[in-house]
Design an enzyme around this catalytic site. Structure first.
Site, PDB file in Angstrom:
ATOM      1  N   CYS A 195      36.436  44.560  46.218  1.00  0.00           N
ATOM      2  CA  CYS A 195      37.894  44.704  46.381  1.00  0.00           C
ATOM      3  C   CYS A 195      38.674  44.130  45.198  1.00  0.00           C
ATOM      4  O   CYS A 195      39.876  44.370  45.079  1.00  0.00           O
ATOM      5  CB  CYS A 195      38.344  44.065  47.686  1.00  0.00           C
ATOM      6  SG  CYS A 195      37.459  44.724  49.113  1.00  0.00           S
ATOM      7  N   HIS A 217      45.649  42.951  46.760  1.00  0.00           N
ATOM      8  CA  HIS A 217      44.672  43.782  47.471  1.00  0.00           C
ATOM      9  C   HIS A 217      45.106  43.859  48.934  1.00  0.00           C
ATOM     10  O   HIS A 217      45.437  42.842  49.552  1.00  0.00           O
ATOM     11  CB  HIS A 217      43.284  43.167  47.336  1.00  0.00           C
ATOM     12  CG  HIS A 217      42.287  43.742  48.296  1.00  0.00           C
ATOM     13  ND1 HIS A 217      42.107  45.092  48.439  1.00  0.00           N
ATOM     14  CD2 HIS A 217      41.445  43.148  49.178  1.00  0.00           C
ATOM     15  CE1 HIS A 217      41.186  45.303  49.359  1.00  0.00           C
ATOM     16  NE2 HIS A 217      40.773  44.140  49.831  1.00  0.00           N
ATOM     17  N   ASN A 268      42.284  48.893  54.548  1.00  0.00           N
ATOM     18  CA  ASN A 268      41.666  48.283  53.367  1.00  0.00           C
ATOM     19  C   ASN A 268      40.820  49.341  52.656  1.00  0.00           C
ATOM     20  O   ASN A 268      39.797  49.779  53.178  1.00  0.00           O
ATOM     21  CB  ASN A 268      40.799  47.103  53.830  1.00  0.00           C
ATOM     22  CG  ASN A 268      40.139  46.366  52.680  1.00  0.00           C
ATOM     23  OD1 ASN A 268      40.076  46.870  51.565  1.00  0.00           O
ATOM     24  ND2 ASN A 268      39.634  45.178  52.961  1.00  0.00           N
TER      25      ASN A 268
END
Ligand code: UT7
Length: 327
Positions: free
Chosen positions: A121, A254, A284
């Site tokens: 990520c 993020h 996500n």
């Protein structure tokens, strides 16, 4: 080739799979498997309301290609001018060749350097920092930096603690050399000792999957570490650039969990209204989440030319990084 004083983002793009799955739809689908969850739990604990999920044939390189085309269009730059392609992904089409090479082939710009960055990520922050260094040292002049993921492929749909959290998608930027800023500061970090708290610990060997091919996560441990390291690395890049949190026009973290986004903003003393939030729409999307949020912020008119953006990523590895830039 002579290096440039700065690298600048001059175009953004993004791509999402067609199928949008609301929490209500996912809850119903999981119920058929005997997995119990609820829209209320997902919204309260994460802020996620929906996610886009790829069909069986859609790959990271195809999503990345679509996002790259849009970024090139918005930059007014032809694919043939690109001399570097970096794709951040943890869900590549193949073991090799790299997703970046597959995107390069679709774009028709053979000759440009192309490679993947694997920092989960944090991948997009790693890729932007890498492209910045290449442009400043003269190794490249016009770069396509992409984050592309089909995380749905590595989810265990029987694990309610993870399968409700992720989505698929891609985002991209074009970066060029410039006399004016540009990227002001970037910092990257990792702590491999924390590998176990977020991992997909499987591989291919002798024609078979060995290990565990699904994502596993110790959610609370990741949460705690994420809030701490995001704050540290954000302050590090601000210090490096001689700036303070008050100079940040938009925080683009993020997009893992609205509670992490809020905590990161609060710790830095940045108003939540200055955070670009897309986790409710996209869930996500790992390395794709920052460029998806950046493209959304740019196209929606929230982000304006000349503003200071603080991009910050955190993820498996454990990895984290931040980039402060003027757009
Ligand atoms: O992208 C890389 C970075 N990743 C992240 O940043 C993720 C970081 N972690 C998180 O966002 C949060 O830890 C989660 C959203 C994953 C979990 O939230 P939490 O508040 O930390 O919950 P928890 O894991 O402590 O679980 C609380 C309860 C448990 O039940 P008990 O043991 O208290 O009875 C879980 O079994 O929630 C239960 N639970 C669920 N319930 C309904 C876990 N998943 C679900 C679910 N639906 N989907």
């Amino acid at each position: 080739m002579k290096g440039a004083a700065f690298s600048r983002i001059v175009g953004t793009g993004s791509a999402l799979p067609e199928r949008c799955v609301s929490n209500a739809q996912l809850v119903a689908e999981l119920a058929q498997r005997g997995i119990e969850t609820s829209d209320q739990w997902i919204v309260e604990r994460t802020g996620i309301r929906q996610r886009y999920l790829a069909g069986p044939k859609l790959t990271s390189s195809q999503l990345g290609y679509q996002a790259a085309l849009q970024a090139l269009h918005s930059a007014g730059i032809a694919a043939g001018e690109i001399d570097l392609i970096i794709c951040a992904t943890s869900t590549p089409d193949f073991v090799f060749p790299s997703t970046a090479c597959l995107i390069q082939a679709q774009l028709g710009c053979a000759g440009a350097a192309a490679f993947d960055v694997q920092a989960v990520c944090s991948g997009f922050a790693y890729a932007v920092a890498t492209a910045d260094a290449y442009i400043k040292t003269g190794l490249a002049s016009k770069a396509l930096v992409i984050g592309a993921e089909v995380f749905s492929r590595i989810l265990d749909w029987n694990d309610r603690g993870t399968c409700v959290l992720f989505g698929d998608g891609a985002g991209a930027v074009v970066m060029t050399g410039s006399d004016s800023p540009g990227v002001l500061a970037a910092r990257l970090h990792a702590d491999g000792r924390q590998q176990h708290i977020l991992c997909t610990a499987g591989n291919l060997s002798g024609g078979a999957v060995v290990g565990h091919p699904f994502l596993t996560m110790d959610g609370p441990a990741v949460f705690k570490l994420a809030v701490k390291v995001l704050d540290e690395v954000a302050r590090e890049v601000l210090d490096l650039a001689g700036k303070t949190p008050a100079d940040v026009d938009w925080l683009i973290p993020h997009q893992a969990n609205i509670r992490i986004l809020s905590a990161a903003a609060k710790k830095l003393g940045i108003a939540e209204s200055k955070t670009i939030v897309t986790v409710d729409q996209h869930a996500n999307t790992s390395a794709a989440s920052i460029p998806l949020a950046l493209d959304y912020g740019w196209r929606s008119g929230q982000i304006k030319p000349g503003q200071h953006l603080l991009l910050e990523g955190v993820g498996g590895g454990f990895t984290w990084g931040a980039v402060l830039l003027q757009i």
